[in-house]
Design a protein around this motif. Structure first.
Motif, PDB file in Angstrom:
ATOM      1  N   VAL A 282       0.569  -1.219   0.122  1.00 28.52           N
ATOM      2  CA  VAL A 282       0.002  -0.032   0.205  1.00 28.52           C
ATOM      3  C   VAL A 282       0.436   1.403   0.233  1.00 28.52           C
ATOM      4  CG1 VAL A 282      -2.107   1.306   1.420  1.00 28.52           C
ATOM      5  CG2 VAL A 282      -1.630  -1.292   0.669  1.00 28.52           C
ATOM      6  N   GLU A 283       0.727   2.733  -0.875  1.00 25.89           N
ATOM      7  CA  GLU A 283       1.611   3.733  -0.847  1.00 25.89           C
ATOM      8  C   GLU A 283       0.877   4.622  -0.252  1.00 25.89           C
ATOM      9  OE1 GLU A 283       2.207   1.003  -5.240  1.00 25.89           O
ATOM     10  OE2 GLU A 283       0.121   1.925  -3.541  1.00 25.89           O
ATOM     11  N   SER A 284       1.378   5.445   0.084  1.00 24.59           N
ATOM     12  CA  SER A 284       1.517   6.504   0.465  1.00 24.59           C
ATOM     13  C   SER A 284       2.082   7.690   0.558  1.00 24.59           C
ATOM     14  CB  SER A 284       0.602   6.356   1.720  1.00 24.59           C
ATOM     15  OG  SER A 284       1.740   5.603   3.136  1.00 24.59           O
ATOM     16  N   GLY A 285       1.076   9.001   0.358  1.00 26.93           N
ATOM     17  CA  GLY A 285       2.240  10.514   0.700  1.00 26.93           C
ATOM     18  C   GLY A 285       2.351  11.278  -0.772  1.00 26.93           C
ATOM     19  N   GLY A 286       1.509  10.838  -1.741  1.00 25.62           N
ATOM     20  CA  GLY A 286       1.468  10.937  -2.926  1.00 25.62           C
ATOM     21  C   GLY A 286       0.446  12.725  -3.073  1.00 25.62           C
ATOM     22  N   GLY A 287       0.562  13.471  -3.876  1.00 21.49           N
ATOM     23  CA  GLY A 287      -0.490  14.068  -3.728  1.00 21.49           C
ATOM     24  C   GLY A 287      -0.597  15.441  -4.029  1.00 21.49           C
TER      25      GLY A 287
ATOM     26  N   ARG B 152      15.330  -3.288 -12.999  1.00 21.35           N
ATOM     27  CA  ARG B 152      14.778  -1.956 -13.368  1.00 21.35           C
ATOM     28  C   ARG B 152      12.969  -2.504 -14.094  1.00 21.35           C
ATOM     29  NH1 ARG B 152      18.144   2.925 -15.918  1.00 21.35           N
ATOM     30  NH2 ARG B 152      19.331   3.445 -14.231  1.00 21.35           N
ATOM     31  N   ARG B 153      13.178  -4.036 -14.704  1.00 26.89           N
ATOM     32  CA  ARG B 153      12.440  -4.351 -15.848  1.00 26.89           C
ATOM     33  C   ARG B 153      10.918  -5.169 -14.912  1.00 26.89           C
ATOM     34  NH1 ARG B 153      16.997  -6.700 -17.640  1.00 26.89           N
ATOM     35  NH2 ARG B 153      17.508  -8.322 -16.422  1.00 26.89           N
ATOM     36  N   GLU B 154       9.797  -4.342 -15.216  1.00 20.98           N
ATOM     37  CA  GLU B 154       9.087  -4.460 -14.237  1.00 20.98           C
ATOM     38  C   GLU B 154       8.154  -5.627 -14.099  1.00 20.98           C
ATOM     39  OE1 GLU B 154       6.331  -1.611 -17.347  1.00 20.98           O
ATOM     40  OE2 GLU B 154       5.027  -3.189 -16.053  1.00 20.98           O
ATOM     41  N   TYR B 155       7.928  -6.467 -14.932  1.00 21.51           N
ATOM     42  CA  TYR B 155       7.651  -7.405 -14.710  1.00 21.51           C
ATOM     43  C   TYR B 155       8.351  -8.901 -14.604  1.00 21.51           C
ATOM     44  CZ  TYR B 155      11.657  -9.152 -18.234  1.00 21.51           C
ATOM     45  OH  TYR B 155      13.051  -9.086 -19.334  1.00 21.51           O
ATOM     46  N   GLU B 156       9.674  -8.515 -14.051  1.00 26.08           N
ATOM     47  CA  GLU B 156      10.033  -9.163 -12.963  1.00 26.08           C
ATOM     48  C   GLU B 156       9.978  -9.443 -11.582  1.00 26.08           C
ATOM     49  OE1 GLU B 156      14.253  -8.888 -13.222  1.00 26.08           O
ATOM     50  OE2 GLU B 156      14.410  -9.198 -15.457  1.00 26.08           O
ATOM     51  N   TYR B 157       9.649  -7.949 -11.337  1.00 25.54           N
ATOM     52  CA  TYR B 157       7.989  -8.126  -9.904  1.00 25.54           C
ATOM     53  C   TYR B 157       7.234  -8.767 -10.087  1.00 25.54           C
ATOM     54  CZ  TYR B 157      11.850  -4.335  -9.662  1.00 25.54           C
ATOM     55  OH  TYR B 157      13.140  -3.638  -9.096  1.00 25.54           O
ATOM     56  N   ASP B 158       6.407  -9.401  -8.870  1.00 26.20           N
ATOM     57  CA  ASP B 158       5.674 -10.171  -8.195  1.00 26.20           C
ATOM     58  C   ASP B 158       4.811  -9.426  -7.703  1.00 26.20           C
ATOM     59  OD1 ASP B 158       9.021 -11.505  -7.369  1.00 26.20           O
ATOM     60  OD2 ASP B 158       7.845 -12.921  -8.408  1.00 26.20           O
ATOM     61  N   TYR B 159       4.958  -8.676  -6.789  1.00 23.15           N
ATOM     62  CA  TYR B 159       3.272  -7.612  -5.872  1.00 23.15           C
ATOM     63  C   TYR B 159       3.766  -6.660  -6.047  1.00 23.15           C
ATOM     64  CZ  TYR B 159       2.829 -11.927  -4.652  1.00 23.15           C
ATOM     65  OH  TYR B 159       2.579 -14.157  -4.185  1.00 23.15           O
ATOM     66  N   TRP B 160       2.302  -6.133  -6.463  1.00 25.66           N
ATOM     67  CA  TRP B 160       2.550  -4.295  -6.818  1.00 25.66           C
ATOM     68  C   TRP B 160       1.248  -3.440  -5.279  1.00 25.66           C
ATOM     69  CZ3 TRP B 160       5.391  -2.037 -10.503  1.00 25.66           C
ATOM     70  CH2 TRP B 160       6.380  -2.540 -11.817  1.00 25.66           C
ATOM     71  N   GLY B 161       1.799  -2.548  -5.587  1.00 27.36           N
ATOM     72  CA  GLY B 161       0.582  -1.671  -5.392  1.00 27.36           C
ATOM     73  C   GLY B 161      -0.556  -1.260  -5.540  1.00 27.36           C
ATOM     74  N   GLN B 162      -1.514  -0.538  -4.924  1.00 22.64           N
ATOM     75  CA  GLN B 162      -2.443   0.417  -6.799  1.00 22.64           C
ATOM     76  C   GLN B 162      -2.114   1.373  -6.478  1.00 22.64           C
ATOM     77  OE1 GLN B 162      -2.126   0.886  -3.130  1.00 22.64           O
ATOM     78  NE2 GLN B 162      -2.940   2.526  -2.629  1.00 22.64           N
ATOM     79  N   GLY B 163      -1.281   2.299  -6.503  1.00 17.68           N
ATOM     80  CA  GLY B 163      -0.699   3.656  -6.740  1.00 17.68           C
ATOM     81  C   GLY B 163      -0.930   4.743  -6.079  1.00 17.68           C
ATOM     82  N   THR B 164      -0.037   5.148  -6.390  1.00 13.79           N
ATOM     83  CA  THR B 164      -0.603   6.742  -5.091  1.00 13.79           C
ATOM     84  C   THR B 164      -0.179   7.804  -5.898  1.00 13.79           C
ATOM     85  OG1 THR B 164      -0.183   8.588  -3.855  1.00 13.79           O
ATOM     86  CG2 THR B 164       1.407   7.480  -4.557  1.00 13.79           C
ATOM     87  N   GLN B 165      -0.955   8.682  -6.592  1.00  7.42           N
ATOM     88  CA  GLN B 165      -1.539   9.931  -7.162  1.00  7.42           C
ATOM     89  C   GLN B 165      -0.289  11.214  -7.072  1.00  7.42           C
ATOM     90  OE1 GLN B 165      -2.446  10.244 -10.598  1.00  7.42           O
ATOM     91  NE2 GLN B 165      -0.935  12.263 -10.649  1.00  7.42           N
ATOM     92  N   VAL B 166       0.877  11.623  -8.176  1.00 10.47           N
ATOM     93  CA  VAL B 166       1.798  12.757  -7.267  1.00 10.47           C
ATOM     94  C   VAL B 166       1.606  13.580  -8.817  1.00 10.47           C
ATOM     95  CG1 VAL B 166       3.847  13.689  -7.756  1.00 10.47           C
ATOM     96  CG2 VAL B 166       3.464  11.644  -6.390  1.00 10.47           C
ATOM     97  N   THR B 167       1.165  14.809  -8.121  1.00  9.27           N
ATOM     98  CA  THR B 167       0.728  16.038  -8.950  1.00  9.27           C
ATOM     99  C   THR B 167       1.720  16.663  -8.984  1.00  9.27           C
ATOM    100  OG1 THR B 167      -1.795  14.894  -9.796  1.00  9.27           O
ATOM    101  CG2 THR B 167      -0.745  17.441 -10.461  1.00  9.27           C
ATOM    102  N   VAL B 168       2.388  17.366 -10.036  1.00  6.48           N
ATOM    103  CA  VAL B 168       3.609  18.268  -9.526  1.00  6.48           C
ATOM    104  C   VAL B 168       3.018  19.987 -10.919  1.00  6.48           C
ATOM    105  CG1 VAL B 168       5.716  19.498  -9.690  1.00  6.48           C
ATOM    106  CG2 VAL B 168       5.697  16.826  -9.640  1.00  6.48           C
ATOM    107  N   SER B 169       2.532  20.964 -10.663  1.00  6.97           N
ATOM    108  CA  SER B 169       1.932  21.972 -11.107  1.00  6.97           C
ATOM    109  C   SER B 169       2.976  22.682 -11.117  1.00  6.97           C
ATOM    110  CB  SER B 169       0.474  22.740 -10.580  1.00  6.97           C
ATOM    111  OG  SER B 169       1.389  23.144  -9.144  1.00  6.97           O
ATOM    112  N   SER B 170       3.480  23.646 -12.370  1.00  5.65           N
ATOM    113  CA  SER B 170       4.286  24.402 -12.833  1.00  5.65           C
ATOM    114  C   SER B 170       4.035  25.542 -12.364  1.00  5.65           C
ATOM    115  CB  SER B 170       4.437  24.717 -14.307  1.00  5.65           C
ATOM    116  OG  SER B 170       2.753  25.024 -15.108  1.00  5.65           O
TER     117      SER B 170
END
Length: 124
Positions: A5-10, A106-124
């Motif tokens: 579980v990821e957290s900390g995005g925003g 670096r190859r994502e297909y070699e990873y076995d488990y993934w989180g659901q993701g956290t959104q990061v938005t950077v405004s200019s």
């Protein structure tokens, strides 16, 4: 089975910082490699950083090198991604993943488990 579980995005302004965290449950990850990947709108998921179980092997994508720092706390079963000097092009959904065997990759297909993701938005 492993749950991540990821957290900390925003939302942050360009030049700002965020710290992403990923907590694992279901299995201790002390002996496994951990990685961070990201996917921007309309683009394929890409490698950001990875860290070996010991922390002795760390790698970064060229686009984040010098700005992002990966770390892990084995006792807490967590991995972190400190992101500084953020740019609008860093905007993406960030995923943590674990690789149960072998060296970090670096190859994502070699990873076995993934989180659901956290959104990061950077405004200019």
């Amino acid at each position: 089975q492993v749950q991540l579980v990821e957290s900390g995005g925003g939302l942050v302004q360009a030049g700002g910082s965020l710290r992403l965290a990923c907590v694992a449950s279901g299995r201790t990850l002390s002996m496994y490699s951990m990685g961070w990947f990201r996917q921007a709108p309309g683009k394929e998921r890409e490698f950001v950083s990875h860290i070996s179980w010991s922390g002795g092997r760390i790698d970064y994508a060229d686009s984040v090198k010098g700005r992002f720092t990966i770390s892990r706390d084995i006792a807490k079963n967590m991995v972190y991604l400190q992101m500084n000097s953020l740019k609008p092009e860093d905007t993406a959904v960030y995923y943590c993943a674990t690789k149960l065997a072998g060296r970090p990759s670096r190859r994502e297909y070699e990873y076995d488990y993934w989180g659901q993701g956290t959104q990061v938005t950077v405004s200019s």
